[in-house]
Design a protein around this motif. Structure first.
Motif, PDB file in Angstrom:
ATOM      1  N   ARG A  85       0.834  -1.216   0.000  1.00 51.74           N
ATOM      2  CA  ARG A  85       0.000   0.000   0.000  1.00 51.74           C
ATOM      3  C   ARG A  85       0.855   1.247   0.000  1.00 51.74           C
ATOM      4  O   ARG A  85       0.541   2.228  -0.672  1.00 51.74           O
ATOM      5  CB  ARG A  85      -0.922  -0.005   1.222  1.00 51.74           C
ATOM      6  CG  ARG A  85      -2.037  -1.016   1.111  1.00 51.74           C
ATOM      7  CD  ARG A  85      -3.226  -0.654   1.987  1.00 51.74           C
ATOM      8  NE  ARG A  85      -4.200  -1.737   1.960  1.00 51.74           N
ATOM      9  CZ  ARG A  85      -4.240  -2.729   2.857  1.00 51.74           C
ATOM     10  NH1 ARG A  85      -3.391  -2.739   3.867  1.00 51.74           N
ATOM     11  NH2 ARG A  85      -5.132  -3.686   2.745  1.00 51.74           N
ATOM     12  N   SER A  86       1.969   1.197   0.765  1.00 55.09           N
ATOM     13  CA  SER A  86       2.807   2.396   0.859  1.00 55.09           C
ATOM     14  C   SER A  86       3.428   2.743  -0.492  1.00 55.09           C
ATOM     15  O   SER A  86       3.827   3.879  -0.723  1.00 55.09           O
ATOM     16  CB  SER A  86       3.912   2.202   1.908  1.00 55.09           C
ATOM     17  OG  SER A  86       4.917   1.325   1.413  1.00 55.09           O
ATOM     18  N   ARG A  87       3.526   1.747  -1.399  1.00 56.45           N
ATOM     19  CA  ARG A  87       4.070   2.012  -2.735  1.00 56.45           C
ATOM     20  C   ARG A  87       2.957   2.201  -3.768  1.00 56.45           C
ATOM     21  O   ARG A  87       3.211   2.186  -4.963  1.00 56.45           O
ATOM     22  CB  ARG A  87       4.982   0.871  -3.197  1.00 56.45           C
ATOM     23  CG  ARG A  87       6.133   0.595  -2.264  1.00 56.45           C
ATOM     24  CD  ARG A  87       7.033   1.809  -2.130  1.00 56.45           C
ATOM     25  NE  ARG A  87       7.991   1.630  -1.051  1.00 56.45           N
ATOM     26  CZ  ARG A  87       9.263   1.302  -1.227  1.00 56.45           C
ATOM     27  NH1 ARG A  87       9.749   1.148  -2.417  1.00 56.45           N
ATOM     28  NH2 ARG A  87      10.056   1.156  -0.186  1.00 56.45           N
ATOM     29  N   GLY A  88       1.739   2.307  -3.266  1.00 53.83           N
ATOM     30  CA  GLY A  88       0.628   2.542  -4.172  1.00 53.83           C
ATOM     31  C   GLY A  88       0.203   1.321  -4.958  1.00 53.83           C
ATOM     32  O   GLY A  88      -0.433   1.440  -6.005  1.00 53.83           O
ATOM     33  N   LEU A  89       0.556   0.132  -4.475  1.00 51.76           N
ATOM     34  CA  LEU A  89       0.185  -1.097  -5.178  1.00 51.76           C
ATOM     35  C   LEU A  89      -1.004  -1.758  -4.488  1.00 51.76           C
ATOM     36  O   LEU A  89      -1.060  -1.822  -3.265  1.00 51.76           O
ATOM     37  CB  LEU A  89       1.362  -2.074  -5.197  1.00 51.76           C
ATOM     38  CG  LEU A  89       2.593  -1.644  -6.002  1.00 51.76           C
ATOM     39  CD1 LEU A  89       3.723  -2.643  -5.799  1.00 51.76           C
ATOM     40  CD2 LEU A  89       2.248  -1.530  -7.477  1.00 51.76           C
ATOM     41  N   ARG A  90      -1.915  -2.259  -5.311  1.00 53.56           N
ATOM     42  CA  ARG A  90      -3.062  -2.976  -4.784  1.00 53.56           C
ATOM     43  C   ARG A  90      -2.569  -4.266  -4.122  1.00 53.56           C
ATOM     44  O   ARG A  90      -1.647  -4.913  -4.610  1.00 53.56           O
ATOM     45  CB  ARG A  90      -4.010  -3.319  -5.930  1.00 53.56           C
ATOM     46  CG  ARG A  90      -5.439  -3.532  -5.570  1.00 53.56           C
ATOM     47  CD  ARG A  90      -6.308  -3.332  -6.816  1.00 53.56           C
ATOM     48  NE  ARG A  90      -5.726  -3.983  -8.000  1.00 53.56           N
ATOM     49  CZ  ARG A  90      -5.887  -5.266  -8.309  1.00 53.56           C
ATOM     50  NH1 ARG A  90      -6.604  -6.061  -7.549  1.00 53.56           N
ATOM     51  NH2 ARG A  90      -5.329  -5.763  -9.402  1.00 53.56           N
ATOM     52  N   VAL A  91      -3.173  -4.617  -3.003  1.00 56.72           N
ATOM     53  CA  VAL A  91      -2.775  -5.828  -2.284  1.00 56.72           C
ATOM     54  C   VAL A  91      -3.508  -7.030  -2.876  1.00 56.72           C
ATOM     55  O   VAL A  91      -4.734  -7.061  -2.903  1.00 56.72           O
ATOM     56  CB  VAL A  91      -3.099  -5.706  -0.777  1.00 56.72           C
ATOM     57  CG1 VAL A  91      -2.765  -7.013  -0.051  1.00 56.72           C
ATOM     58  CG2 VAL A  91      -2.325  -4.540  -0.161  1.00 56.72           C
ATOM     59  N   THR A  92      -2.745  -7.993  -3.403  1.00 55.33           N
ATOM     60  CA  THR A  92      -3.332  -9.242  -3.890  1.00 55.33           C
ATOM     61  C   THR A  92      -2.542 -10.396  -3.288  1.00 55.33           C
ATOM     62  O   THR A  92      -1.390 -10.222  -2.879  1.00 55.33           O
ATOM     63  CB  THR A  92      -3.274  -9.354  -5.430  1.00 55.33           C
ATOM     64  OG1 THR A  92      -1.899  -9.417  -5.831  1.00 55.33           O
ATOM     65  CG2 THR A  92      -3.936  -8.147  -6.110  1.00 55.33           C
ATOM     66  N   ARG A  93      -3.164 -11.559  -3.254  1.00 57.13           N
ATOM     67  CA  ARG A  93      -2.455 -12.705  -2.669  1.00 57.13           C
ATOM     68  C   ARG A  93      -1.202 -13.073  -3.461  1.00 57.13           C
ATOM     69  O   ARG A  93      -0.158 -13.341  -2.856  1.00 57.13           O
ATOM     70  CB  ARG A  93      -3.408 -13.895  -2.530  1.00 57.13           C
ATOM     71  CG  ARG A  93      -4.523 -13.612  -1.507  1.00 57.13           C
ATOM     72  CD  ARG A  93      -5.467 -14.784  -1.392  1.00 57.13           C
ATOM     73  NE  ARG A  93      -4.817 -15.914  -0.760  1.00 57.13           N
ATOM     74  CZ  ARG A  93      -5.097 -17.200  -1.021  1.00 57.13           C
ATOM     75  NH1 ARG A  93      -6.001 -17.494  -1.931  1.00 57.13           N
ATOM     76  NH2 ARG A  93      -4.489 -18.162  -0.395  1.00 57.13           N
ATOM     77  N   PRO A  94      -1.268 -13.078  -4.809  1.00 54.43           N
ATOM     78  CA  PRO A  94      -0.008 -13.367  -5.540  1.00 54.43           C
ATOM     79  C   PRO A  94       1.083 -12.340  -5.255  1.00 54.43           C
ATOM     80  O   PRO A  94       2.249 -12.695  -5.104  1.00 54.43           O
ATOM     81  CB  PRO A  94      -0.452 -13.328  -7.011  1.00 54.43           C
ATOM     82  CG  PRO A  94      -1.907 -13.648  -6.980  1.00 54.43           C
ATOM     83  CD  PRO A  94      -2.421 -13.017  -5.709  1.00 54.43           C
ATOM     84  N   ARG A  95       0.712 -11.070  -5.163  1.00 48.22           N
ATOM     85  CA  ARG A  95       1.731 -10.050  -4.864  1.00 48.22           C
ATOM     86  C   ARG A  95       2.335 -10.268  -3.486  1.00 48.22           C
ATOM     87  O   ARG A  95       3.541 -10.149  -3.297  1.00 48.22           O
ATOM     88  CB  ARG A  95       1.123  -8.650  -4.948  1.00 48.22           C
ATOM     89  CG  ARG A  95       0.982  -8.176  -6.386  1.00 48.22           C
ATOM     90  CD  ARG A  95       0.384  -6.801  -6.462  1.00 48.22           C
ATOM     91  NE  ARG A  95       0.386  -6.316  -7.844  1.00 48.22           N
ATOM     92  CZ  ARG A  95      -0.215  -5.215  -8.246  1.00 48.22           C
ATOM     93  NH1 ARG A  95      -0.873  -4.467  -7.361  1.00 48.22           N
ATOM     94  NH2 ARG A  95      -0.167  -4.843  -9.491  1.00 48.22           N
TER      95      ARG A  95
ATOM     96  N   PHE B 162       6.815  -4.422  -9.167  1.00 50.13           N
ATOM     97  CA  PHE B 162       7.698  -4.276  -8.001  1.00 50.13           C
ATOM     98  C   PHE B 162       8.950  -3.472  -8.364  1.00 50.13           C
ATOM     99  O   PHE B 162       9.409  -2.639  -7.587  1.00 50.13           O
ATOM    100  CB  PHE B 162       8.127  -5.651  -7.469  1.00 50.13           C
ATOM    101  CG  PHE B 162       7.085  -6.337  -6.626  1.00 50.13           C
ATOM    102  CD1 PHE B 162       5.798  -5.826  -6.523  1.00 50.13           C
ATOM    103  CD2 PHE B 162       7.394  -7.497  -5.932  1.00 50.13           C
ATOM    104  CE1 PHE B 162       4.844  -6.463  -5.736  1.00 50.13           C
ATOM    105  CE2 PHE B 162       6.451  -8.130  -5.148  1.00 50.13           C
ATOM    106  CZ  PHE B 162       5.175  -7.623  -5.048  1.00 50.13           C
ATOM    107  N   SER B 163       9.500  -3.747  -9.547  1.00 47.71           N
ATOM    108  CA  SER B 163      10.704  -3.004  -9.952  1.00 47.71           C
ATOM    109  C   SER B 163      10.398  -1.525 -10.091  1.00 47.71           C
ATOM    110  O   SER B 163      11.157  -0.673  -9.616  1.00 47.71           O
ATOM    111  CB  SER B 163      11.247  -3.539 -11.278  1.00 47.71           C
ATOM    112  OG  SER B 163      11.763  -4.841 -11.109  1.00 47.71           O
ATOM    113  N   ARG B 164       9.264  -1.220 -10.737  1.00 48.21           N
ATOM    114  CA  ARG B 164       8.904   0.193 -10.913  1.00 48.21           C
ATOM    115  C   ARG B 164       8.646   0.853  -9.579  1.00 48.21           C
ATOM    116  O   ARG B 164       8.900   2.036  -9.405  1.00 48.21           O
ATOM    117  CB  ARG B 164       7.679   0.317 -11.831  1.00 48.21           C
ATOM    118  CG  ARG B 164       7.991   0.036 -13.294  1.00 48.21           C
ATOM    119  CD  ARG B 164       6.820   0.401 -14.188  1.00 48.21           C
ATOM    120  NE  ARG B 164       5.636  -0.402 -13.917  1.00 48.21           N
ATOM    121  CZ  ARG B 164       5.421  -1.619 -14.443  1.00 48.21           C
ATOM    122  NH1 ARG B 164       6.314  -2.173 -15.235  1.00 48.21           N
ATOM    123  NH2 ARG B 164       4.324  -2.285 -14.151  1.00 48.21           N
ATOM    124  N   ALA B 165       8.141   0.097  -8.612  1.00 45.00           N
ATOM    125  CA  ALA B 165       7.822   0.655  -7.298  1.00 45.00           C
ATOM    126  C   ALA B 165       9.025   0.633  -6.359  1.00 45.00           C
ATOM    127  O   ALA B 165       8.920   1.041  -5.201  1.00 45.00           O
ATOM    128  CB  ALA B 165       6.661  -0.127  -6.679  1.00 45.00           C
TER     129      ALA B 165
END
Ligand SMILES: [Zn+2]
Ligand SMILES: [Zn+2]
Ligand SMILES: [Zn+2]
Length: 142
Positions: A9-19, A60-63
């Motif tokens: 969340r802190s990197r602006g990414l949606r939380v998903t189980r695969p992530r 992940f790399s972009r974030a």
């Protein structure tokens, strides 16, 4: 795994189980190929495609959550150790990779003898050699 959720969340990414799974696998350390990451994600979750893992690693790399390294002649590897300017030593025999702390600490570590007017921000340093296992095998072969 709330730490992982907060990080995403802190990197602006949606939380998903695969992530969360990929994040956790990378956090366990090492330099992992996509196939290895995918295999380990599938141990936890069903039906995650290799493409989905590529997409996650790209995000992940972009974030700034993971780093992609690609030594000459070997497939890309991914690691969670980001933010420091560390280098890698790669085995010519088996492809094993280990981290090497940067001797100077900040990029670029080396001053080019001539920069041709470029503003240089990085020197890509890869050390090559034989890992202890391959050295032992080589000794045993002789
Ligand atoms: Zn080796
Ligand atoms: Zn590394
Ligand atoms: Zn360095």
């Amino acid at each position: 795994m709330s730490g992982g959720e907060d990080l995403l969340r802190s990197r602006g990414l949606r939380v998903t189980r695969p992530r969360l799974a990929v994040l956790d696998i990378l956090a366990s350390g090492g330099h992992l190929e996509v196939d290895e990451i995918t295999r380990r994600v599938r141990e936890r979750l069903d039906s995650v495609s290799t493409q989905a893992v590529y997409d996650i690693l790209g995000a992940f790399s972009r974030a700034g959550l993971s780093r992609r390294i690609e030594p000459a002649g070997s497939p890309a590897r991914y690691e969670a150790r980001v933010g420091d300017n560390h280098h890698h030593v790669v085995c010519r025999g088996c492809g094993e990779i280990a981290d090497v702390d940067c001797a100077t600490g900040s990029a670029p570590c080396l001053d080019p003898s001539s920069s041709h007017g470029f503003e240089v921000d990085e020197a890509e340093v890869t050390f090559w050699g034989l890992c202890p296992g391959c050295q032992a095998r080589r000794r045993a072969d002789h």
